[in-house]
Design a protein around this motif. Structure first.
Motif, PDB file in Angstrom:
ATOM      1  N   ASN A 169     -15.673  -3.641  28.350  1.00 25.21           N
ATOM      2  CA  ASN A 169     -15.399  -3.532  29.779  1.00 25.21           C
ATOM      3  C   ASN A 169     -13.909  -3.616  30.057  1.00 25.21           C
ATOM      4  N   PRO A 170     -13.497  -3.179  31.269  1.00 23.50           N
ATOM      5  CA  PRO A 170     -12.105  -3.366  31.690  1.00 23.50           C
ATOM      6  C   PRO A 170     -11.916  -4.789  32.182  1.00 23.50           C
ATOM      7  N   GLU A 171     -10.679  -5.261  32.180  1.00 21.35           N
ATOM      8  CA  GLU A 171     -10.354  -6.555  32.766  1.00 21.35           C
ATOM      9  C   GLU A 171      -9.130  -6.381  33.668  1.00 21.35           C
ATOM     10  N   PRO A 172      -9.341  -6.371  34.994  1.00 24.91           N
ATOM     11  CA  PRO A 172      -8.226  -6.200  35.927  1.00 24.91           C
ATOM     12  C   PRO A 172      -7.430  -7.497  36.039  1.00 24.91           C
ATOM     13  N   GLU A 173      -6.123  -7.423  35.804  1.00 29.97           N
ATOM     14  CA  GLU A 173      -5.320  -8.637  35.775  1.00 29.97           C
ATOM     15  C   GLU A 173      -3.942  -8.416  36.387  1.00 29.97           C
ATOM     16  N   VAL A 174      -3.372  -9.511  36.879  1.00 24.59           N
ATOM     17  CA  VAL A 174      -1.960  -9.543  37.225  1.00 24.59           C
ATOM     18  C   VAL A 174      -1.181  -9.825  35.947  1.00 24.59           C
ATOM     19  N   VAL A 175      -0.059  -9.137  35.783  1.00 23.97           N
ATOM     20  CA  VAL A 175       0.794  -9.308  34.607  1.00 23.97           C
ATOM     21  C   VAL A 175       2.176  -9.739  35.094  1.00 23.97           C
ATOM     22  N   LEU A 176       2.668 -10.856  34.585  1.00 25.66           N
ATOM     23  CA  LEU A 176       4.003 -11.333  34.947  1.00 25.66           C
ATOM     24  C   LEU A 176       5.044 -10.788  33.981  1.00 25.66           C
ATOM     25  N   ALA A 177       6.231 -10.477  34.487  1.00 27.32           N
ATOM     26  CA  ALA A 177       7.378 -10.084  33.668  1.00 27.32           C
ATOM     27  C   ALA A 177       8.313 -11.281  33.584  1.00 27.32           C
ATOM     28  N   VAL A 178       8.544 -11.787  32.367  1.00 26.65           N
ATOM     29  CA  VAL A 178       9.266 -13.036  32.154  1.00 26.65           C
ATOM     30  C   VAL A 178      10.458 -12.771  31.241  1.00 26.65           C
ATOM     31  N   LEU A 208      -7.195  -8.559  43.709  1.00 30.99           N
ATOM     32  CA  LEU A 208      -7.272  -7.324  42.929  1.00 30.99           C
ATOM     33  C   LEU A 208      -8.637  -6.676  43.105  1.00 30.99           C
ATOM     34  N   SER A 209      -8.630  -5.362  43.137  1.00 30.47           N
ATOM     35  CA  SER A 209      -9.889  -4.608  43.147  1.00 30.47           C
ATOM     36  C   SER A 209      -9.979  -3.779  41.875  1.00 30.47           C
ATOM     37  N   ARG A 225     -20.925   4.275  39.241  1.00 30.49           N
ATOM     38  CA  ARG A 225     -19.781   3.688  39.940  1.00 30.49           C
ATOM     39  C   ARG A 225     -19.936   2.171  39.938  1.00 30.49           C
ATOM     40  N   LEU A 226     -18.877   1.485  39.547  1.00 25.72           N
ATOM     41  CA  LEU A 226     -18.842   0.022  39.525  1.00 25.72           C
ATOM     42  C   LEU A 226     -17.618  -0.441  40.290  1.00 25.72           C
ATOM     43  N   GLU A 227     -17.808  -1.439  41.139  1.00 23.83           N
ATOM     44  CA  GLU A 227     -16.679  -2.017  41.849  1.00 23.83           C
ATOM     45  C   GLU A 227     -16.684  -3.527  41.658  1.00 23.83           C
ATOM     46  N   GLY A 228     -15.501  -4.103  41.548  1.00 25.25           N
ATOM     47  CA  GLY A 228     -15.375  -5.537  41.362  1.00 25.25           C
ATOM     48  C   GLY A 228     -14.068  -6.019  41.951  1.00 25.25           C
ATOM     49  N   ARG A 229     -13.836  -7.325  41.857  1.00 31.84           N
ATOM     50  CA  ARG A 229     -12.612  -7.891  42.402  1.00 31.84           C
ATOM     51  C   ARG A 229     -12.229  -9.109  41.586  1.00 31.84           C
ATOM     52  N   SER A 230     -10.973  -9.487  41.726  1.00 29.26           N
ATOM     53  CA  SER A 230     -10.467 -10.696  41.079  1.00 29.26           C
ATOM     54  C   SER A 230      -9.449 -11.318  42.012  1.00 29.26           C
ATOM     55  N   MET A 268      -6.670 -14.115  42.768  1.00 28.72           N
ATOM     56  CA  MET A 268      -5.778 -15.075  42.130  1.00 28.72           C
ATOM     57  C   MET A 268      -5.920 -16.468  42.730  1.00 28.72           C
ATOM     58  N   ALA A 269      -6.450 -16.569  43.954  1.00 28.40           N
ATOM     59  CA  ALA A 269      -6.644 -17.874  44.568  1.00 28.40           C
ATOM     60  C   ALA A 269      -7.674 -18.708  43.813  1.00 28.40           C
ATOM     61  N   GLU A 270      -8.496 -18.059  42.977  1.00 30.68           N
ATOM     62  CA  GLU A 270      -9.551 -18.761  42.250  1.00 30.68           C
ATOM     63  C   GLU A 270      -9.167 -19.077  40.809  1.00 30.68           C
ATOM     64  N   ILE A 271      -7.931 -18.796  40.411  1.00 28.81           N
ATOM     65  CA  ILE A 271      -7.528 -19.068  39.044  1.00 28.81           C
ATOM     66  C   ILE A 271      -7.511 -20.581  38.800  1.00 28.81           C
ATOM     67  N   SER A 272      -7.946 -20.987  37.604  1.00 30.37           N
ATOM     68  CA  SER A 272      -8.039 -22.408  37.279  1.00 30.37           C
ATOM     69  C   SER A 272      -6.700 -23.000  36.857  1.00 30.37           C
ATOM     70  N   ARG A 273      -5.832 -22.195  36.304  1.00 30.97           N
ATOM     71  CA  ARG A 273      -4.518 -22.660  35.844  1.00 30.97           C
ATOM     72  C   ARG A 273      -3.438 -21.896  36.609  1.00 30.97           C
ATOM     73  N   ASP A 274      -2.454 -22.609  37.106  1.00 33.15           N
ATOM     74  CA  ASP A 274      -1.396 -21.962  37.875  1.00 33.15           C
ATOM     75  C   ASP A 274      -0.590 -21.023  36.977  1.00 33.15           C
ATOM     76  N   PRO A 275      -0.173 -19.870  37.492  1.00 31.75           N
ATOM     77  CA  PRO A 275       0.621 -18.938  36.689  1.00 31.75           C
ATOM     78  C   PRO A 275       1.862 -19.563  36.058  1.00 31.75           C
ATOM     79  N   ALA A 276       2.542 -20.451  36.770  1.00 35.27           N
ATOM     80  CA  ALA A 276       3.735 -21.096  36.214  1.00 35.27           C
ATOM     81  C   ALA A 276       3.376 -21.958  35.011  1.00 35.27           C
ATOM     82  N   ASP A 277       2.206 -22.605  35.054  1.00 36.96           N
ATOM     83  CA  ASP A 277       1.761 -23.406  33.919  1.00 36.96           C
ATOM     84  C   ASP A 277       1.445 -22.516  32.724  1.00 36.96           C
TER      85      ASP A 277
END
Length: 380
Positions: free
Chosen positions: A198-207, A268-269, A279-284, A286-295
């Protein structure tokens, strides 16, 4: 791919293109057009992100007008001419897993099913019913999380995925090699041994190399559920294949109007459109993430591990597809030719078509080729 990259009208967006007859170039999208901002001070995206203020830096470069973004999108879909690349080059491509409660439950199901999608439905009802609600508000590594761990162990339900989901240590793995990620319009590749993926829709940070977050983009962390489900030791085989890491379309640089707080609120959609009419639709969220992005960034880079060329970091997803496609109880898996769109208004749309890793274009332009190319152009 008529929907295009969907960049918003505000913000500073930088990326990379392959210029026919020249090679890879760093670009900025402005007002529906694309400008080559490659220069000796920033011959690579790595060097641009090392600038103290990347958004201010590119704003001071007039650049060479390469034409309308729509023309590059069309060329990218054809896979020829001057076209979009993944917006990262020398950066390591890292990823965090099991950062959302919903996907955490699905990883436990994969493990218990041994990679067999036919067994997943019954396991899903049992496991999600027993542990799902108890995990959603837990802070990983907290005393409360430790108590839940003890209770689950007593019930025989503990899993390595729960360990990284609610334990003190995040899962951080290498998703792809530098220079190997694909961008908007490219084929994403499935290993041919996989029958459940399956696909995994994600935010990607540039560091950057010092661990400072300089921007964000979108990613599709293509996932082989059956391969990883057979054994977590097959994670490398399940995650790192030709064209299995998609990043783009552009990096939105942090500035006065967009920063980490905005990333924490992104919605994210996901849309999958099959040639069979599925056809499949989903969402993700970021307010529900268990670990903060900075961590997650701090757990990736620190005194324990350095990245002199910086890194991009997939933050994980809450999306876990369970919609039946090929038969009752079979859940979702890709078909070749699926069109996958990951989108959020602040970052645009990342669009890729699904193929086999063995049939996607081979990755042949690596770091050595990039250095020779830049040297030949007088940029280094």
């Amino acid at each position: 791919m008529a929907q295009g990259t969907g960049l918003p009208g505000e913000g500073s967006f930088v990326g990379r293109v392959w210029r026919e007859g020249i090679g890879p170039s760093v670009v900025e999208a402005r007002g529906g057009r694309v400008f080559d901002v490659t220069c000796p001070a920033a011959p690579t995206m790595r060097d641009l992100l090392e600038q103290p203020d990347p958004a201010g830096f590119v704003a001071g470069i007039a650049g060479e007008d390469l034409g309308p973004l729509a023309a590059l999108e069309a060329a990218s879909e054809r896979g020829e001419g001057t076209r979009l690349l993944a917006p990262c080059d020398l950066a390591a491509v890292k990823a965090c897993g099991v950062t959302f409660a919903r996907s955490m439950i699905e990883r436990v199901i994969e493990e218990r099913a041994g990679g067999d999608p036919a067994r997943a439905e019954a396991l899903r009802a049992r496991i999600a019913g027993q542990v799902g609600a108890s995990l959603r508000n837990l802070v990983p590594g907290s005393d409360e999380a430790g108590e839940v761990k003890r209770l689950l162990q007593a019930e025989g339900l503990w899993s390595q995925y729960l360990e990284v989901g609610i334990g003190p240590d995040a899962e951080v793995f290498t998703k792809a090699q530098p220079m190997s990620a694909v961008g908007w319009g490219a084929t994403v590749g499935l290993h041919p041994v996989s029958r459940w993926n399956n696909p995994e829709p994600e935010v990607v940070l540039a560091v950057d190399s010092a661990g400072r977050i300089k921007g964000a983009t979108l990613g599709n962390d293509v996932n082989l559920r059956d391969v990883e489900g057979r054994s977590a030791l097959l994670l490398g085989k399940a995650k790192d294949n030709n064209a299995s890491a998609s990043v783009g379309p552009f990096i939105r640089l942090f500035d006065g109007g967009f920063g980490l707080d905005e990333v924490r609120r992104l919605e994210l959609s996901l849309r999958v459109e099959g040639e069979d009419g599925f056809r499949l639709e989903g969402r993700s969220s970021m307010a529900e993430i268990s670990r903060d992005p900075a961590d997650l960034v701090a757990q990736t880079r620190g005194r324990h591990h350095q990245y002199p060329d910086g890194f991009v970091l997939y933050l994980g997803t809450m999306f876990a597809p369970v919609q039946d496609r090929d038969g009752p109880g079979q859940g979702f898996t890709h078909h070749l030719g699926d069109l996958v769109t990951v989108a959020t208004p602040a970052l645009g749309r990342l669009v890729n078509r699904v193929g086999l890793a063995t049939e996607a274009p081979e990755w042949t332009f690596g770091t050595a080729a990039l250095m020779r190319n830049l040297a030949g152009r007088g940029l280094i």
